[in-house]
Design an enzyme around this catalytic site. Structure first.
Site, PDB file in Angstrom:
ATOM      1  CE  LYS A 171     -13.571 -22.900  29.601  1.00  0.00           C
ATOM      2  NZ  LYS A 171     -13.673 -23.651  28.254  1.00  0.00           N
ATOM      3  CE  LYS A 240     -12.867 -19.654  21.643  1.00  0.00           C
ATOM      4  NZ  LYS A 240     -13.024 -21.063  21.789  1.00  0.00           N
TER       5      LYS A 240
END
Length: 294
Positions: A171, A240
Site C-alpha cells: 500500500k 503521511k
C-alpha cells in the site's frame, strides 16, 4: 463466519462505507467510533452500537479502519485491551507504517489473537459501493476466514504474502506511485499551460492514449481544472504516506529521491493553507513554481 458478530472500529469517510457494506451483505456488525454521529447513522441501518472498545473486542472478529499510526497504536494496541479480548482475529485495514505493522503482529500473537493487514485502494464513494481493492497479507488460514468480509467490502482482493507488513508495504508503494503521478501531471500541465496549451486538453489526451485508467482521468481532471474540493483524500494524509515511503526505504537502504521532492511539495501546499483540500492540491505548488496564476 455466518452468524458471527463483526466488531468495527473507525467510522470516518472510508470506514462508514465499509461497515455499511458488511451490513448489506448480512453480517451482524457492532460499531465504535470516537464521535457518535456515524455510529447513530449505522445503527439506523441495523448495526449495534458499542459503548467501549472492550465491547467491540468481545466480537468474534474485529475490523478496524483508522487514520494513522498514532490512532492505531493509541486505541488498538493497548495490552490491557488485547489481554481481555475474546476476539480471535483483528483485520487492520488502515494504511500504517511497516514498523507498526510488525509491532502489531507481535503484540497480537502475544495475546493469542490472529492478525491480518488489509489496506485498501479506493475513495469514499468506492468504499460505500463495496468496490474497494483490498491488499492483504497474513497467515493463509486467517485470510481464508476473512474472505467473506473482503468480498462484502471489495471488488477484488490481492494477496502479498504471509507477513502482514507485506500488505502495508504494497500500500505504501502504491500511494507513493500515485503521489508521483499527481506531481508529474501537475508539472506537465504547468509546462503546457505556460506555452498556451489548455491543461484539460492535455489530460484528455493522456487518459485517452498513453495512460488510460482512473488515475490520469480522475486525478488528471482535478489537476487540470484545479478542482481540489471536496477532498476525497486530504492533503495531510498524502504527506503521511510519502513519509511512510521514506521511512520504509530507509529501513532497507532503498533510495527514493522523488519522495524527498514530494515531501517538500506537500509541505509547501500545507504552508499555503491547503490542509483541508484533496491531496491533488499539491499540483498548486507546481503552478506557483512556474509563476502561473493561482
Amino acid at each position: 463466519m455466518a452468524g458471527a458478530t463483526i466488531g468495527f472500529v473507525g467510522l470516518g469517510s472510508m470506514g462508514r462505507g465499509m461497515a455499511g457494506s458488511l451490513l448489506r451483505a448480512g453480517h451482524a456488525v457492532r460499531v465504535w467510533n470516537r464521535s457518535p454521529e456515524p455510529v447513530a447513522a449505522l445503527v439506523a441501518e441495523g448495526a449495534e452500537a458499542a459503548g467501549t472498545l472492550a465491547e467491540v473486542y468481545a466480537a468474534d472478529t474485529v475490523v478496524s479502519m483508522l487514520a494513522n499510526d498514532e490512532a492505531v497504536e493509541r486505541l488498538l494496541l493497548d495490552p490491557a485491551l488485547l489481554a481481555g479480548a475474546a476476539t480471535t482475529l483483528h483485520v487492520n485495514m488502515a494504511s500504517i507504517s511497516v514498523g507498526l505493522a510488525e509491532r502489531a503482529e507481535a503484540l497480537h500473537a502475544e495475546h493469542g489473537i490472529g492478525y491480518l493487514a488489509a489496506p485498501v485502494l479506493g475513495r469514499p464513494p468506492v468504499a460505500a459501493a463495496g468496490r474497494l481493492n483490498i491488499l492483504t497479507a497474513g497467515a493463509p488460514e486467517l485470510l481464508a476466514r476473512a474472505e467473506p468480509l473482503f468480498a462484502a467490502m471489495g471488488e477484488r482482493t490481492w494477496h502479498f504474502g504471509a507477513l502482514p507488513r507485506q500488505a502495508n508495504t504494497a500500500k505504501i508503494s502504491t500511494n507513493f506511485l500515485l503521489a508521483c503521478a499527481i506531481e508529474s501531471m501537475a508539472e506537465a500541465c504547468s509546462l503546457a499551460e505556460a506555452h498556451g496549451v489548455r491543461p484539460t486538453d492535455l489530460v484528455e489526451m493522456f487518459a485517452g492514449t498513453l495512460f488510460p485508467g482512473p488515475v490520469y482521468s480522475g486525478y488528471g481532471a482535478m489537476v487540470a481544472e484545479r478542482r481540489y474540493e471536496p477532498a476525497g483524500f486530504r492533503l495531510p494524509l498524502g504527506l503521511k504516506d510519502v513519509g511512510l515511503a521514506l521511512e520504509a526505504g530507509a529501513a532497507r537502504n532503498v533510495p527514493l529521491p522523488f519522495a524527498g521532492i514530494l515531501r517538500d511539495a506537500f509541505l509547501d501546499a500545507l504552508a499555503h493553507g491547503d490542509a483541508d483540500k484533496d491531496w491533488a492540491a499539491v499540483a498548486a505548488v507546481a503552478r506557483r513554481r512556474a509563476g502561473l496564476p493561482e
